[in-house]
Design a protein around this motif. Structure first.
Motif, PDB file in Angstrom:
ATOM      1  N   LYS A  93      40.775  62.569 151.188  1.00 33.61           N
ATOM      2  CA  LYS A  93      41.571  63.109 150.069  1.00 33.61           C
ATOM      3  C   LYS A  93      42.451  62.027 149.446  1.00 33.61           C
ATOM      4  CE  LYS A  93      45.268  64.583 153.189  1.00 33.61           C
ATOM      5  NZ  LYS A  93      46.007  65.682 153.795  1.00 33.61           N
ATOM      6  N   PHE A  94      42.612  60.888 150.140  1.00 36.01           N
ATOM      7  CA  PHE A  94      43.498  59.827 149.661  1.00 36.01           C
ATOM      8  C   PHE A  94      42.841  59.028 148.537  1.00 36.01           C
ATOM      9  CE2 PHE A  94      44.557  60.168 154.316  1.00 36.01           C
ATOM     10  CZ  PHE A  94      45.714  60.915 154.131  1.00 36.01           C
ATOM     11  N   LYS A  95      43.573  58.866 147.432  1.00 32.11           N
ATOM     12  CA  LYS A  95      43.031  58.167 146.260  1.00 32.11           C
ATOM     13  C   LYS A  95      43.814  56.897 145.913  1.00 32.11           C
ATOM     14  CE  LYS A  95      40.290  61.758 145.420  1.00 32.11           C
ATOM     15  NZ  LYS A  95      38.902  61.698 145.903  1.00 32.11           N
ATOM     16  N   THR A  96      45.081  56.857 146.280  1.00 26.01           N
ATOM     17  CA  THR A  96      45.946  55.738 145.881  1.00 26.01           C
ATOM     18  C   THR A  96      46.737  55.212 147.079  1.00 26.01           C
ATOM     19  OG1 THR A  96      47.876  57.131 145.421  1.00 26.01           O
ATOM     20  CG2 THR A  96      46.276  56.848 143.613  1.00 26.01           C
ATOM     21  N   GLU A 107      49.918  55.127 147.279  1.00 23.33           N
ATOM     22  CA  GLU A 107      51.013  56.073 147.519  1.00 23.33           C
ATOM     23  C   GLU A 107      50.557  57.210 148.442  1.00 23.33           C
ATOM     24  OE1 GLU A 107      54.936  57.111 147.384  1.00 23.33           O
ATOM     25  OE2 GLU A 107      53.986  55.270 146.665  1.00 23.33           O
ATOM     26  N   ASP A 108      49.281  57.595 148.329  1.00 19.53           N
ATOM     27  CA  ASP A 108      48.744  58.693 149.151  1.00 19.53           C
ATOM     28  C   ASP A 108      48.726  58.348 150.642  1.00 19.53           C
ATOM     29  OD1 ASP A 108      48.299  60.142 146.848  1.00 19.53           O
ATOM     30  OD2 ASP A 108      46.158  59.680 146.737  1.00 19.53           O
ATOM     31  N   THR A 136      50.794  57.472 156.654  1.00 19.45           N
ATOM     32  CA  THR A 136      49.615  57.916 157.409  1.00 19.45           C
ATOM     33  C   THR A 136      49.229  56.857 158.444  1.00 19.45           C
ATOM     34  OG1 THR A 136      47.988  56.984 155.856  1.00 19.45           O
ATOM     35  CG2 THR A 136      48.819  59.212 155.374  1.00 19.45           C
TER      36      THR A 136
END
Length: 284
Positions: free
Chosen positions: A96-99, A101-102, A106
């Protein structure tokens, strides 16, 4: 014949070593140079130098500087690749991570603590103004295969590794690269155990002369781009881009660069102190 053990990552940066070994250039000088692939990268090589499993390592600059300060009885004898390493920041293809910042806060997959993938996660965090205490979390995965498994099974969330090495995994839909993070200094140096330097300086000079002659002429080797593409299963245009970005070195790493690396590592609390240039470098 003098037996010498050398370690490095099994990547395109080290093809010059393979070519000189294949040509028997060290044996002609009565040196039996034995190459050892270190899939675990810098952390594993630091351990190999400490244990005496290898005499020489072609190793990430920041990793060996940290380990020498931590007590590794080795010294850097020269820069091997002058240009920065371009670290790709990867997530699983279906993540689900795209950038950038995402992925803040984590789990970063790292080969081991003290490895390049570990240290560069700090550099990336600093570049993006993250809180180094709260926004970094680590999962040890040992090597690239461990990262494939870890990201695919959601045991870790992102993984930093050399962009061109991981490009086939991006092309195959295993990883997705969300950004790049170049190292802020020359990426690879040649480090040697102090005991070996003390007892075998002449052999070491011969080895460096041979490899330096090859790296100086590396880009002009006929069809070198096709050789790399075939050997490392990479697309020809990716190899050509990598060759255009990469410069080898035949020189000793300078004081200014050592100062820059130490300042960054110290600011990130990766090293406990900064040491004198002479404690890290041996000039042959």
């Amino acid at each position: 014949m003098k037996k010498v053990n050398i370690g490095g990552v099994p990547e395109h940066f080290n093809l010059a070593w393979y070519l000189t070994l294949k040509n028997g250039e060290y044996k002609e000088q009565n040196i039996n140079l034995r190459w050892h692939d270190y899939y675990g990268g810098t952390g594993a090589m630091c351990k190999g130098l400490r244990n005496g499993d290898i005499d020489i390592a072609v190793i990430l600059t920041e990793g060996i500087i940290k380990d020498i300060i931590d007590g590794n009885p080795s010294k850097i004898v020269q820069t091997f690749v002058q240009t920065p390493l371009i670290w790709g920041i990867h997530v699983a293809a279906d993540s689900k991570f795209k950038t950038i910042e995402d992925i803040k806060g984590t789990r970063a997959a790292i080969s081991r603590y003290g490895s390049g993938s570990h240290l560069m996660a700090y550099i990336n965090a600093k570049n993006n103004d993250w809180d180094l205490e709260k926004d970094l979390d680590f999962e040890v995965i040992k090597n690239l295969n461990g990262a494939i498994e870890g990201l695919t099974n959601a045991e870790a969330d992102y993984f930093m590794w050399e962009k061109f090495t991981t490009k086939p995994l991006v092309d195959d839909g295993i990883f997705r690269r969300i950004d790049n993070c170049p190292s802020p200094w020359p990426c690879f140096v040649i480090a040697v155990r102090e005991e070996f330097i003390k007892n075998n300086e002449n052999d070491l000079n011969i080895i460096l002369d041979i490899i330096n002659q090859t790296t100086a002429e590396f880009k002009s080797i006929p069809s070198i781009d096709k050789t790399i593409a075939n050997r490392y299963e990479q697309e020809l245009e990716d190899v050509q881009e990598w060759l255009s970005l990469t410069e080898w070195s035949q020189e000793v790493i300078d004081k200014k660069t050592i100062k820059t690396v130490q300042e960054q590592l110290f600011d990130l609390n990766i090293i406990p102190k900064k040491v004198d240039y002479s404690q890290l470098i041996h000039k042959l």
